[in-house]
Write an enzyme that holds these catalytic residues in place. Structure first.
Site, PDB file in Angstrom:
ATOM      1  N   ARG A  10       0.823  -1.214   0.000  1.00 20.40           N
ATOM      2  CA  ARG A  10       0.000   0.000   0.000  1.00 20.40           C
ATOM      3  C   ARG A  10       0.854   1.260   0.000  1.00 20.40           C
ATOM      4  NH1 ARG A  10      -4.131  -1.220   4.763  1.00 20.40           N
ATOM      5  NH2 ARG A  10      -3.609   0.940   5.171  1.00 20.40           N
TER       6      ARG A  10
ATOM      7  N   ARG B  39       9.226   6.425  -4.056  1.00 17.78           N
ATOM      8  CA  ARG B  39       9.306   7.370  -5.184  1.00 17.78           C
ATOM      9  C   ARG B  39      10.737   7.877  -5.367  1.00 17.78           C
ATOM     10  NH1 ARG B  39       4.558  10.144  -2.945  1.00 17.78           N
ATOM     11  NH2 ARG B  39       2.726   8.992  -3.638  1.00 17.78           N
TER      12      ARG B  39
ATOM     13  N   ARG C  88      -6.477  -5.652  15.960  1.00 15.81           N
ATOM     14  CA  ARG C  88      -5.658  -4.737  16.745  1.00 15.81           C
ATOM     15  C   ARG C  88      -6.561  -3.585  17.175  1.00 15.81           C
ATOM     16  NH1 ARG C  88      -1.216  -6.496  18.710  1.00 15.81           N
ATOM     17  NH2 ARG C  88      -0.049  -4.529  18.519  1.00 15.81           N
TER      18      ARG C  88
ATOM     19  N   ARG D  92       2.604   6.656  16.401  1.00 18.47           N
ATOM     20  CA  ARG D  92       2.584   7.989  15.792  1.00 18.47           C
ATOM     21  C   ARG D  92       1.903   8.993  16.702  1.00 18.47           C
ATOM     22  NH1 ARG D  92      -1.870   7.144  10.844  1.00 18.47           N
ATOM     23  NH2 ARG D  92      -3.532   6.359  12.159  1.00 18.47           N
TER      24      ARG D  92
ATOM     25  N   GLU E 240      -0.572   7.638  19.700  1.00 20.49           N
ATOM     26  CA  GLU E 240      -1.314   6.431  19.321  1.00 20.49           C
ATOM     27  C   GLU E 240      -0.518   5.166  19.645  1.00 20.49           C
ATOM     28  OE1 GLU E 240      -3.227   7.197  15.507  1.00 20.49           O
ATOM     29  OE2 GLU E 240      -3.003   5.088  15.009  1.00 20.49           O
TER      30      GLU E 240
ATOM     31  N   TYR F 191     -10.075  -4.466   6.194  1.00 17.60           N
ATOM     32  CA  TYR F 191      -9.724  -3.056   6.281  1.00 17.60           C
ATOM     33  C   TYR F 191     -10.280  -2.386   5.033  1.00 17.60           C
ATOM     34  CZ  TYR F 191      -7.554   1.391   6.557  1.00 17.60           C
ATOM     35  OH  TYR F 191      -7.400   2.756   6.624  1.00 17.60           O
TER      36      TYR F 191
ATOM     37  N   ASP G 150     -10.906   1.375   3.189  1.00 19.70           N
ATOM     38  CA  ASP G 150     -10.842   2.831   3.178  1.00 19.70           C
ATOM     39  C   ASP G 150     -12.253   3.374   2.975  1.00 19.70           C
ATOM     40  OD1 ASP G 150      -8.219   3.659   3.704  1.00 19.70           O
ATOM     41  OD2 ASP G 150      -7.561   3.103   1.685  1.00 19.70           O
TER      42      ASP G 150
HETATM   43  P1  FAD Z   1     -17.785   1.835  11.276  1.00 21.08           P
HETATM   44  O1  FAD Z   1     -17.337   3.234  11.032  1.00 21.08           O
HETATM   45  O2  FAD Z   1     -17.013   1.030  12.244  1.00 21.08           O
HETATM   46  O3  FAD Z   1     -19.310   1.881  11.725  1.00 21.08           O
HETATM   47  C1  FAD Z   1     -19.976   0.763  12.278  1.00 21.08           C
HETATM   48  C2  FAD Z   1     -21.001   1.273  13.285  1.00 21.08           C
HETATM   49  O4  FAD Z   1     -21.784   0.170  13.738  1.00 21.08           O
HETATM   50  C3  FAD Z   1     -20.373   1.901  14.519  1.00 21.08           C
HETATM   51  O5  FAD Z   1     -20.901   3.210  14.710  1.00 21.08           O
HETATM   52  C4  FAD Z   1     -20.787   0.971  15.656  1.00 21.08           C
HETATM   53  O6  FAD Z   1     -21.051   1.661  16.874  1.00 21.08           O
HETATM   54  C5  FAD Z   1     -22.048   0.343  15.105  1.00 21.08           C
HETATM   55  N1  FAD Z   1     -22.339  -0.991  15.669  1.00 21.08           N
HETATM   56  C6  FAD Z   1     -21.510  -2.059  15.671  1.00 21.08           C
HETATM   57  N2  FAD Z   1     -22.125  -3.118  16.260  1.00 21.08           N
HETATM   58  C7  FAD Z   1     -23.357  -2.697  16.608  1.00 21.08           C
HETATM   59  C8  FAD Z   1     -24.477  -3.327  17.234  1.00 21.08           C
HETATM   60  N3  FAD Z   1     -24.456  -4.642  17.600  1.00 21.08           N
HETATM   61  N4  FAD Z   1     -25.594  -2.605  17.463  1.00 21.08           N
HETATM   62  C9  FAD Z   1     -25.660  -1.296  17.104  1.00 21.08           C
HETATM   63  N5  FAD Z   1     -24.629  -0.660  16.497  1.00 21.08           N
HETATM   64  C10 FAD Z   1     -23.502  -1.343  16.253  1.00 21.08           C
HETATM   65  N6  FAD Z   1     -10.202   5.438   5.592  1.00 21.08           N
HETATM   66  C11 FAD Z   1      -9.800   6.360   4.683  1.00 21.08           C
HETATM   67  O7  FAD Z   1     -10.323   6.384   3.551  1.00 21.08           O
HETATM   68  N7  FAD Z   1      -8.843   7.301   5.001  1.00 21.08           N
HETATM   69  C12 FAD Z   1      -8.232   7.339   6.214  1.00 21.08           C
HETATM   70  O8  FAD Z   1      -7.365   8.202   6.464  1.00 21.08           O
HETATM   71  C13 FAD Z   1      -8.633   6.365   7.183  1.00 21.08           C
HETATM   72  N8  FAD Z   1      -8.049   6.365   8.390  1.00 21.08           N
HETATM   73  C14 FAD Z   1      -8.380   5.379   9.273  1.00 21.08           C
HETATM   74  C15 FAD Z   1      -7.715   5.355  10.496  1.00 21.08           C
HETATM   75  C16 FAD Z   1      -7.977   4.352  11.398  1.00 21.08           C
HETATM   76  C17 FAD Z   1      -7.256   4.349  12.728  1.00 21.08           C
HETATM   77  C18 FAD Z   1      -8.900   3.323  11.050  1.00 21.08           C
HETATM   78  C19 FAD Z   1      -9.136   2.175  11.988  1.00 21.08           C
HETATM   79  C20 FAD Z   1      -9.608   3.363   9.867  1.00 21.08           C
HETATM   80  C21 FAD Z   1      -9.348   4.392   8.951  1.00 21.08           C
HETATM   81  N9  FAD Z   1     -10.030   4.479   7.746  1.00 21.08           N
HETATM   82  C22 FAD Z   1      -9.642   5.422   6.817  1.00 21.08           C
HETATM   83  C23 FAD Z   1     -11.136   3.539   7.410  1.00 21.08           C
HETATM   84  C24 FAD Z   1     -12.542   4.072   7.860  1.00 21.08           C
HETATM   85  O9  FAD Z   1     -12.550   4.250   9.251  1.00 21.08           O
HETATM   86  C25 FAD Z   1     -13.615   3.075   7.401  1.00 21.08           C
HETATM   87  O10 FAD Z   1     -13.652   3.050   5.986  1.00 21.08           O
HETATM   88  C26 FAD Z   1     -15.036   3.382   7.892  1.00 21.08           C
HETATM   89  O11 FAD Z   1     -15.095   3.685   9.253  1.00 21.08           O
HETATM   90  C27 FAD Z   1     -15.957   2.203   7.602  1.00 21.08           C
HETATM   91  O12 FAD Z   1     -17.286   2.521   7.933  1.00 21.08           O
HETATM   92  P2  FAD Z   1     -18.304   1.405   8.458  1.00 21.08           P
HETATM   93  O13 FAD Z   1     -19.638   2.069   8.515  1.00 21.08           O
HETATM   94  O14 FAD Z   1     -18.166   0.170   7.646  1.00 21.08           O
HETATM   95  O15 FAD Z   1     -17.794   1.014   9.912  1.00 21.08           O
HETATM   96  N1  UDP Z   2       4.395   1.294   7.951  1.00 18.79           N
HETATM   97  C1  UDP Z   2       5.678   1.293   8.485  1.00 18.79           C
HETATM   98  N2  UDP Z   2       6.247   2.491   8.806  1.00 18.79           N
HETATM   99  C2  UDP Z   2       5.616   3.675   8.653  1.00 18.79           C
HETATM  100  C3  UDP Z   2       4.305   3.658   8.116  1.00 18.79           C
HETATM  101  C4  UDP Z   2       3.724   2.443   7.781  1.00 18.79           C
HETATM  102  O1  UDP Z   2       6.273   0.249   8.671  1.00 18.79           O
HETATM  103  O2  UDP Z   2       6.184   4.731   8.998  1.00 18.79           O
HETATM  104  C5  UDP Z   2       3.800  -0.032   7.605  1.00 18.79           C
HETATM  105  C6  UDP Z   2       2.897  -0.564   8.725  1.00 18.79           C
HETATM  106  O3  UDP Z   2       3.047  -1.970   8.792  1.00 18.79           O
HETATM  107  C7  UDP Z   2       1.510  -0.210   8.247  1.00 18.79           C
HETATM  108  C8  UDP Z   2       1.656  -0.352   6.729  1.00 18.79           C
HETATM  109  O4  UDP Z   2       3.002   0.084   6.449  1.00 18.79           O
HETATM  110  O5  UDP Z   2       0.518  -1.074   8.753  1.00 18.79           O
HETATM  111  C9  UDP Z   2       0.661   0.478   5.929  1.00 18.79           C
HETATM  112  O6  UDP Z   2       0.842   1.847   6.258  1.00 18.79           O
HETATM  113  P1  UDP Z   2      -0.358   2.871   6.275  1.00 18.79           P
HETATM  114  O7  UDP Z   2       0.166   4.216   6.616  1.00 18.79           O
HETATM  115  O8  UDP Z   2      -1.143   2.699   5.016  1.00 18.79           O
HETATM  116  O9  UDP Z   2      -1.178   2.324   7.525  1.00 18.79           O
HETATM  117  P2  UDP Z   2      -2.596   2.666   8.116  1.00 18.79           P
HETATM  118  O10 UDP Z   2      -3.206   3.804   7.368  1.00 18.79           O
HETATM  119  O11 UDP Z   2      -3.324   1.378   7.944  1.00 18.79           O
HETATM  120  O12 UDP Z   2      -2.309   2.983   9.550  1.00 18.79           O
END
Ligand code: FAD
Ligand code: UDP
Length: 385
Positions: free
Chosen positions: A175, A179, A251, A281, A302, A350, A352
């Protein structure tokens, strides 16, 4: 399914909101429940009362996509302002540019190489005996060589995933680009931005339809779908089945929140590559809205660890053991009539945000098409959906 009965959607995150909106626009009555006290799922944003900073409550979210329809969709519900994710990393007390680019290479090796020279130099560092990289470590050694791998990836990945990079699939590293120019944009998609007034405001507008009702603070359990024509479930797949085949591995993240007067780190995301530094981070939320000015600052330190019962599941682990367990849950899900499992938790992937929206649109449209086809069939031919 029975015509006239409402549709139940579990989860008011992006998956639930987008499916709900599509169905409501097609004439369905939609009821959405969420266990949390707010909409938006993990994309939830809220303004910090003391500093005015828009906080990405469950971790930083930057919208990036190549999907023109999804980009047009989100722009219909929010004003997206341009944002370029420029991530830095601290290793051995020094700050470097990410993703690995010409600046990183020249900084790290104390050189002033031009693009072709850097390409040849890294090719010399790379382990060319690895023809078909399968693990994260093999992928890194093949493409950036041992020195960059050990500095930027080995420790960070060990902290993020709680295991050695030799146990992880190469796909996790794929992912991240490498560059041979000074482009330090973390993403390479055609469209990138952040909604001006946050993701929760955008999702509130998606949910704002007369045929959608949202009830918060309501935990859905299997069996509560009676009286509904169909259930879309965006909660955890294993949780729905009461963990009958064990808990799928995730995780979780701990966010240590702190405030600061002024500018804490000068950028939105600072990674920490050293294993000796326990956090992965630090994110400084006001830098995700460079169009705003705030004297104070809100930061998250974090930490990643194994998800225990009661924790928020963030990253699905999906190693060999989890994949076998997942296959069992998929078999259970396929036998469950009247329920569609969606989103990052319902499908244990996972996703996006753009992929989440794409899948939600496709799921809702497929459902509507099947319902229309079913309605047109003679009753003795109707399959249950
Ligand atoms: P969720 O957002 O998890 O929504 C599910 C909902 O269901 C929650 O509100 C929960 O409370 C509810 N729920 C679950 N079980 C029950 C139950 N039994 N009863 C009632 N309610 C319930 N994507 C990007 O494109 N760019 C980013 O920079 C990015 N950063 C991220 C960073 C982190 C740390 C993480 C973990 C994810 C990131 N993502 C990012 C991904 C993004 O968070 C997801 O694409 C998005 O949240 C998915 O939406 P969802 O509705 O499927 O799930
Ligand atoms: N990663 C790493 N060093 C960094 C950033 C990312 O080793 O400084 C690795 C790490 O294993 C991570 C993966 O590259 O899970 C993908 O990175 P990304 O930033 O896309 O992670 P996310 O958005 O899932 O936190």
């Amino acid at each position: 399914m029975k015509a006239g009965e409402p549709i139940l959607i579990v989860g008011a995150g992006l998956s639930g909101a987008v499916i709900g909106r599509e169905l409501a626009q097609a004439g369905c009555k939609v009821e959405i429940v969420d266990a949390r006290s707010h909409i938006g799922g993990n994309c939830h944003t809220e303004r910090d009362a003391a500093t005015g900073v828009m906080v990405h409550v469950y971790g930083p979210h930057v919208f990036h996509t190549d999907d023109a329809e999804v980009w047009s969709y989100v722009n219909g519900f929010a004003t997206f302002l341009p944002y370029r994710n420029r991530v830095k990393t601290t290793v051995g007390g020094k700050v470097y540019s990410l993703p690995v680019n010409l600046h990183t290479i020249n900084q790290f090796f104390g050189r002033s190489l031009r693009p072709d020279e850097a390409r040849a130099f890294i090719e010399e560092q790379a382990d060319r005996t690895i023809a078909d990289p399968r693990t994260f470590e093999e992928q890194a050694l093949r493409f950036v060589g041992r020195a960059l791998y050990e500095a930027f990836f080995k420790g960070y990945t060990q902290k993020q995933w709680g295991c050695s990079p030799t146990e992880l699939p190469a796909s996790i590293l794929k992912r991240l680009p490498v560059r041979f120019n000074y482009d330090d944009n973390y993403f390479f998609h055609a469209h990138q931005g952040i909604p001006e007034d946050g993701y929760s405001a955008m999702i509130a507008r998606i949910l704002d339809h007369p045929d959608i009702t949202v009830t918060l603070g309501t935990d859905f359990r299997r069996g509560q779908g009676a009286g509904f024509a169909h259930v879309f479930h965006s909660g955890p797949l294993d949780g729905y089945f009461d963990y009958a085949r064990g808990r799928l591995g995730y995780r979780t993240l701990d966010f240590e929140r702190f405030t600061h007067e002024g500018d804490y780190q000068g950028c939105a995301v600072m990674n920490y590559g050293d294993l000796a530094v326990p956090h992965t981070r630090i994110t400084e939320h006001k830098h995700f809205a460079p169009w705003e000015e705030h004297a104070g600052s809100v930061c998250y330190r974090e930490f990643s660890r194994a998800c225990e019962p009661g924790d928020i599941p963030y990253y699905p682990i999906r190693l060999v053991e989890e994949k076998a367990q997942l296959a069992d849950y998929i078999a259970l899900a396929q036998r469950e009539r009247g329920v569609t499992f969606v989103g990052r938790l319902g499908t244990y992937r996972y996703l996006d945000m753009d992929v989440t929206i794409r899948e939600a649109l496709d799921t809702a449209r497929l459902f509507l098409d099947r319902r229309a086809a079913e309605a047109a069939m003679p009753s003795f031919l109707k399959p249950p959906i």
